[in-house]
Design a protein around this motif. Structure first.
Motif, PDB file in Angstrom:
ATOM      1  N   GLU A   1     -10.221  38.684 -18.984  1.00  0.00           N
ATOM      2  CA  GLU A   1      -9.185  37.727 -18.588  1.00  0.00           C
ATOM      3  C   GLU A   1      -8.777  36.836 -19.759  1.00  0.00           C
ATOM      4  O   GLU A   1      -7.604  36.498 -19.910  1.00  0.00           O
ATOM      5  CB  GLU A   1      -9.707  36.868 -17.425  1.00  0.00           C
ATOM      6  CG  GLU A   1      -8.630  36.142 -16.654  1.00  0.00           C
ATOM      7  CD  GLU A   1      -7.604  37.077 -16.059  1.00  0.00           C
ATOM      8  OE1 GLU A   1      -6.409  36.727 -16.077  1.00  0.00           O
ATOM      9  OE2 GLU A   1      -7.980  38.164 -15.568  1.00  0.00           O
TER      10      GLU A   1
ATOM     11  N   CYS B   1     -11.104  28.869  -8.452  1.00  0.00           N
ATOM     12  CA  CYS B   1      -9.872  29.162  -9.182  1.00  0.00           C
ATOM     13  C   CYS B   1      -8.695  28.383  -8.590  1.00  0.00           C
ATOM     14  O   CYS B   1      -7.836  27.869  -9.316  1.00  0.00           O
ATOM     15  CB  CYS B   1      -9.572  30.662  -9.161  1.00  0.00           C
ATOM     16  SG  CYS B   1     -10.674  31.641 -10.186  1.00  0.00           S
TER      17      CYS B   1
ATOM     18  N   THR C   1      -2.523  29.870 -11.084  1.00  0.00           N
ATOM     19  CA  THR C   1      -1.386  30.348 -10.295  1.00  0.00           C
ATOM     20  C   THR C   1      -1.891  31.327  -9.240  1.00  0.00           C
ATOM     21  O   THR C   1      -3.012  31.842  -9.326  1.00  0.00           O
ATOM     22  CB  THR C   1      -0.352  31.041 -11.188  1.00  0.00           C
ATOM     23  OG1 THR C   1      -0.910  32.244 -11.714  1.00  0.00           O
ATOM     24  CG2 THR C   1       0.098  30.124 -12.322  1.00  0.00           C
ATOM     25  N   ARG C   2      -1.010  31.595  -8.256  1.00  0.00           N
ATOM     26  CA  ARG C   2      -1.415  32.494  -7.177  1.00  0.00           C
ATOM     27  C   ARG C   2      -1.798  33.869  -7.710  1.00  0.00           C
ATOM     28  O   ARG C   2      -2.817  34.437  -7.316  1.00  0.00           O
ATOM     29  CB  ARG C   2      -0.259  32.621  -6.184  1.00  0.00           C
ATOM     30  CG  ARG C   2      -0.556  33.563  -5.034  1.00  0.00           C
ATOM     31  CD  ARG C   2       0.629  33.627  -4.100  1.00  0.00           C
ATOM     32  NE  ARG C   2       0.402  34.597  -3.052  1.00  0.00           N
ATOM     33  CZ  ARG C   2       1.299  34.882  -2.106  1.00  0.00           C
ATOM     34  NH1 ARG C   2       2.470  34.255  -2.082  1.00  0.00           N
ATOM     35  NH2 ARG C   2       1.020  35.787  -1.184  1.00  0.00           N
ATOM     36  N   ASP C   3      -0.984  34.395  -8.625  1.00  0.00           N
ATOM     37  CA  ASP C   3      -1.291  35.716  -9.198  1.00  0.00           C
ATOM     38  C   ASP C   3      -2.582  35.698  -9.993  1.00  0.00           C
ATOM     39  O   ASP C   3      -3.368  36.654  -9.947  1.00  0.00           O
ATOM     40  CB  ASP C   3      -0.134  36.182 -10.084  1.00  0.00           C
ATOM     41  CG  ASP C   3       1.099  36.540  -9.274  1.00  0.00           C
ATOM     42  OD1 ASP C   3       0.963  36.734  -8.040  1.00  0.00           O
ATOM     43  OD2 ASP C   3       2.197  36.617  -9.868  1.00  0.00           O
ATOM     44  N   GLU C   4      -2.809  34.606 -10.718  1.00  0.00           N
ATOM     45  CA  GLU C   4      -4.030  34.498 -11.529  1.00  0.00           C
ATOM     46  C   GLU C   4      -5.266  34.429 -10.637  1.00  0.00           C
ATOM     47  O   GLU C   4      -6.300  35.042 -10.944  1.00  0.00           O
ATOM     48  CB  GLU C   4      -3.954  33.259 -12.420  1.00  0.00           C
ATOM     49  CG  GLU C   4      -2.971  33.388 -13.560  1.00  0.00           C
ATOM     50  CD  GLU C   4      -2.806  32.080 -14.321  1.00  0.00           C
ATOM     51  OE1 GLU C   4      -2.231  32.118 -15.427  1.00  0.00           O
ATOM     52  OE2 GLU C   4      -3.236  31.027 -13.818  1.00  0.00           O
TER      53      GLU C   4
ATOM     54  N   ILE D   1      -5.662  35.675  -7.575  1.00  0.00           N
ATOM     55  CA  ILE D   1      -5.928  36.985  -6.977  1.00  0.00           C
ATOM     56  C   ILE D   1      -6.463  37.954  -8.024  1.00  0.00           C
ATOM     57  O   ILE D   1      -7.442  38.682  -7.783  1.00  0.00           O
ATOM     58  CB  ILE D   1      -4.646  37.535  -6.332  1.00  0.00           C
ATOM     59  CG1 ILE D   1      -4.236  36.641  -5.160  1.00  0.00           C
ATOM     60  CG2 ILE D   1      -4.853  38.977  -5.864  1.00  0.00           C
ATOM     61  CD1 ILE D   1      -2.897  36.996  -4.553  1.00  0.00           C
ATOM     62  N   ARG D   2      -5.831  37.980  -9.201  1.00  0.00           N
ATOM     63  CA  ARG D   2      -6.240  38.925 -10.241  1.00  0.00           C
ATOM     64  C   ARG D   2      -7.652  38.613 -10.757  1.00  0.00           C
ATOM     65  O   ARG D   2      -8.484  39.509 -10.887  1.00  0.00           O
ATOM     66  CB  ARG D   2      -5.240  38.897 -11.392  1.00  0.00           C
ATOM     67  CG  ARG D   2      -5.516  39.984 -12.440  1.00  0.00           C
ATOM     68  CD  ARG D   2      -4.525  39.981 -13.584  1.00  0.00           C
ATOM     69  NE  ARG D   2      -4.615  38.758 -14.364  1.00  0.00           N
ATOM     70  CZ  ARG D   2      -3.687  37.812 -14.401  1.00  0.00           C
ATOM     71  NH1 ARG D   2      -2.591  37.932 -13.661  1.00  0.00           N
ATOM     72  NH2 ARG D   2      -3.842  36.728 -15.139  1.00  0.00           N
ATOM     73  N   CYS D   3      -7.922  37.335 -11.050  1.00  0.00           N
ATOM     74  CA  CYS D   3      -9.252  36.961 -11.590  1.00  0.00           C
ATOM     75  C   CYS D   3     -10.364  37.249 -10.573  1.00  0.00           C
ATOM     76  O   CYS D   3     -11.432  37.756 -10.929  1.00  0.00           O
ATOM     77  CB  CYS D   3      -9.259  35.489 -11.972  1.00  0.00           C
ATOM     78  SG  CYS D   3      -8.268  35.089 -13.417  1.00  0.00           S
TER      79      CYS D   3
ATOM     80  N   GLU E   1     -10.863  41.012 -10.317  1.00  0.00           N
ATOM     81  CA  GLU E   1     -11.572  41.507 -11.510  1.00  0.00           C
ATOM     82  C   GLU E   1     -13.060  41.179 -11.427  1.00  0.00           C
ATOM     83  O   GLU E   1     -13.913  42.022 -11.724  1.00  0.00           O
ATOM     84  CB  GLU E   1     -10.957  40.903 -12.771  1.00  0.00           C
ATOM     85  CG  GLU E   1      -9.611  41.485 -13.143  1.00  0.00           C
ATOM     86  CD  GLU E   1      -8.975  40.755 -14.318  1.00  0.00           C
ATOM     87  OE1 GLU E   1      -9.518  39.690 -14.717  1.00  0.00           O
ATOM     88  OE2 GLU E   1      -7.951  41.230 -14.824  1.00  0.00           O
TER      89      GLU E   1
END
Length: 519
Positions: A84, A147, A153-156, A158-160, A163
Motif C-alpha cells: 500500500e 482506517c 477515502t472510501r476506496d482506500e 476497502i482496498r487496504c 489487502e
C-alpha cells in the motif's frame, strides 16, 4: 509433584462431565487434561479432555502453533503495508501503520478454541479453518474501523482492508499448510505419541490395551504391560515387574502409567504400595475406578474416552515449563561462559602450577529420572587422592584438597565447569544438587536413607539450589542432614517458577560465594 493418599480428600478437585476440565489441588501444579482412548497423559496447564478419537492437547505444540500464527499475520501485515505504501495510496498516510499493528494485536489477543489445536485434529483443514477464521475476520473489522477513523477515502478503506485480509489469510494458510505436512511426517508423529505403561494383566488392563491398539493407536503407544505381583486369571502376559519398568523408564520416554490390576480386598493398600514404588519414575500415574472405593475418597479425575481415570501422581513441571526453564538455562549458561572465559583461563593456570594432574575432575552423579552422568568440576584435590565414586565425602580441612583447591572450593569456583553440563542438557542452573551414586548418610545410601529422596529425580539437578543458599550444604553425616536438604529441595520443586530461579541465582552470588559452609 504430589503423591496423593487415597484415604484423603483433595480440595478444589471435582470433574465436570460437561466441561471436561480438571481443577487441581495445587495452583503451582496446574495441568491440562487429555482424553485418550487408552490413557491420560501428563501435560499441564488446564488439560482439555476432547471427544474425538483420542486427541490430546500438546501444550508445547500448541504454543508453537500460536507463535507461527502470529509470525504469519505479522508478515502478512508487513507485506500489505509495504504494498500500500509503494503502490497504493497516492499520498501515504502518517498513521497508516497503526491499523496494521492494532489488527495484529487483536488477532493475537482474540480468544480462540484451544481444543482445535489438539493432535491429530490440528492436521485437519476444517479444524484449522474454524480456529483461524473468527479472529482473522475480527482483526480485519478492527483494521477497517481504524482506517475509517484515520480519514482514509472510501476506496482506500476497502482496498487496504481487503489487502490486509487476503495477504494475512494467505500467509496463515501457507503456514498451516507447512505445519500439516510436517505433522504427517512419521518421525514427528512418533515424537508426538504419548507412551503409556499399564500395570495389570486382567480384564481392565486388556480393555486399555485394546483401545491403544485400535482408535487411540494414532496418538498413544503402549510402553509395555507390567505387574507388581502375579494375578489370578491374568489375560495377558506381562513384560516385566516394577523394577523392569523403572529401568526402562530411564532409557526410554514414558509419559503415563495406569494402575489397572484386578480389584481385591486390599486394593487400596496395593495402590499405595505400587505408587510408592513408582515414585522415582518421571511420569504421571493414574488408577482405574475399580481400585478406588468410597465417595469420600476424591482424587483428581481425567478421562479415557468416556471412562474416568483418577490421578495418583503428576510430574512437577509441565512440558511448557520445562521448555522455558531449559531455554533460560542454555542462554544464561552460554552468556556466563563467554563473559568469564578470561577468568577461567587464570584458574586453569593456577591449577596446573599448584599440583600435577588434569584441570578437570569428572565424577558420576545421578541426575533427572535417576540417569547417571559425568559432572565436570575444576580439580581441587591431589590426583592420587581423588575419590571417583565419592565413597568418602569431602570434609573440612580435608588433606586431599590442594592449596588452590581450598580457595576454589571456598569460593565455589570449582563448580563453574558444570556450565558444560548445563549446555549439554544434563543439569540446570538451579535445582537440587546431584550426588554421587555411592554417597551415604548415616551409613546408608541416600535412596535407602530417606524415602522422599527419590522425588528429587523429577527435575534436573542444579549448580546451585534452594537448599544451598539456606545453608544446607557440605558433608552429609546424619539422616537429619539429609532430611534438611531434601526438605528444601522438595520445597523448591513445589514452588518452582522462573522468578524463583532468578532469586536463587541472585542469592547464590550474595551468600554462597563467601559461604562458611563451603570447604
Amino acid at each position: 509433584m504430589r503423591l496423593l493418599d487415597l484415604g484423603m480428600g483433595v480440595s478444589g478437585v471435582q470433574e465436570s462431565m460437561d466441561s471436561r476440565q480438571v481443577l487441581t489441588h495445587s495452583a503451582k501444579i496446574s495441568f491440562d487434561v487429555n482424553h485418550m482412548g487408552s490413557d491420560l497423559v501428563g501435560q499441564y496447564a488446564s488439560r482439555q479432555l476432547l471427544r474425538e478419537p483420542y486427541p490430546y492437547l500438546n501444550n508445547v505444540l500448541a504454543m508453537g502453533v500460536r507463535l507461527l500464527d502470529v509470525i504469519c499475520v505479522v508478515a502478512g501485515s508487513f507485506i500489505a503495508f509495504w504494498v500500500e505504501k509503494n503502490w497504493g495510496l497516492e499520498q501515504p498516510h502518517v498513521g497508516m501503520l497503526a491499523p496494521n499493528v492494532i489488527a495484529v494485536l487483536v488477532f493475537f489477543l482474540f480468544p480462540k478454541k484451544s481444543k482445535l489445536l489438539a493432535f491429530p485434529k490440528i492436521r485437519r483443514f476444517k479444524a484449522q479453518f474454524r480456529y483461524l477464521v473468527t479472529p482473522l475476520l475480527t482483526a480485519g473489522l478492527v483494521f477497517f474501523l481504524l482506517c475509517v477513523l484515520l480519514s482514509f477515502t472510501r476506496d482506500e478503506v476497502i482496498r487496504c482492508t481487503a489487502e490486509w485480509l487476503i495477504i494475512s489469510g494467505f500467509m496463515l494458510g501457507l503456514g498451516r499448510l507447512g505445519l500439516s505436512l510436517l505433522l504427517y511426517q512419521p518421525a514427528i508423529v512418533k515424537l508426538l505419541k504419548r507412551r503409556v505403561a499399564i500395570i495389570g494383566t486382567g480384564e481392565t488392563a486388556v480393555e486399555l490395551i485394546s483401545k491403544m491398539s485400535g482408535d487411540a493407536g494414532q496418538t498413544y503407544a503402549l510402553f509395555g504391560v507390567f505387574q507388581d505381583q502375579p494375578e489370578n486369571g491374568g489375560l495377558v502376559k506381562a513384560g516385566g515387574n516394577l523394577q523392569d519398568l523403572l529401568r526402562r523408564s530411564r532409557r526410554e520416554a514414558l509419559h503415563a502409567i495406569i494402575l489397572a490390576f484386578q480389584n481385591e480386598n486390599d486394593s487400596d493398600a496395593r495402590v499405595r504400595e505400587v505408587a510408592l514404588a513408582l515414585r522415582p519414575v518421571l511420569s504421571d500415574i493414574y488408577v482405574t475406578p475399580n481400585l478406588v472405593s468410597g465417595f469420600d475418597r476424591v482424587l483428581p479425575c481425567e478421562y479415557l474416552g468416556e471412562n474416568p481415570v483418577f490421578v495418583v501422581q503428576r510430574r512437577p513441571l509441565s512440558e511448557v515449563q520445562s521448555l522455558e526453564k531449559g531455554i533460560v538455562d542454555l542462554l544464561l549458561a552460554a552468556l556466563i561462559s563467554f563473559f568469564i572465559l578470561p577468568f577461567l583461563l587464570f584458574v586453569v593456570v593456577a591449577i596446573k602450577l599448584d599440583s600435577k594432574g588434569p584441570i578437570f575432575f569428572r565424577q558420576p552423579r545421578i541426575g533427572k529420572n535417576g540417569k547417571e552422568f559425568l559432572v565436570y568440576k575444576f580439580r581441587s584435590m591431589h590426583t592420587h587422592m581423588s575419590d571417583l565414586m565419592a565413597a568418602t565425602q569431602t570434609s573440612r580441612n580435608d588433606p586431599r584438597v590442594t592449596r588452590v583447591g581450598r580457595w576454589l572450593r571456598k569460593l565455589s569456583i570449582d563448580e563453574i565447569p558444570q556450565l558444560l553440563n548445563v549446555l549439554k542438557g544434563e543439569m540446570s542452573l538451579v535445582g537440587p544438587r546431584p550426588h554421587a551414586p555411592h554417597t551415604r548418610a548415616g551409613g546408608l545410601l541416600l535412596d535407602d536413607a530417606l524415602a522422599e529422596y527419590v522425588l528429587r529425580y523429577h527435575v534436573k539437578p542444579g549448580i546451585t539450589g534452594w537448599a544451598q543458599i539456606n545453608g544446607a550444604r557440605g558433608e552429609l553425616v546424619t539422616i537429619d542432614d539429609l532430611k534438611k536438604r531434601v526438605t528444601y529441595d522438595l520445597e523448591y520443586i513445589r514452588r518452582w517458577s522462573l522468578l524463583f530461579d532468578f532469586k536463587i541465582m541472585f542469592l547464590t552470588v550474595i551468600r554462597e560465594v563467601f559461604s562458611r559452609h563451603a570447604f
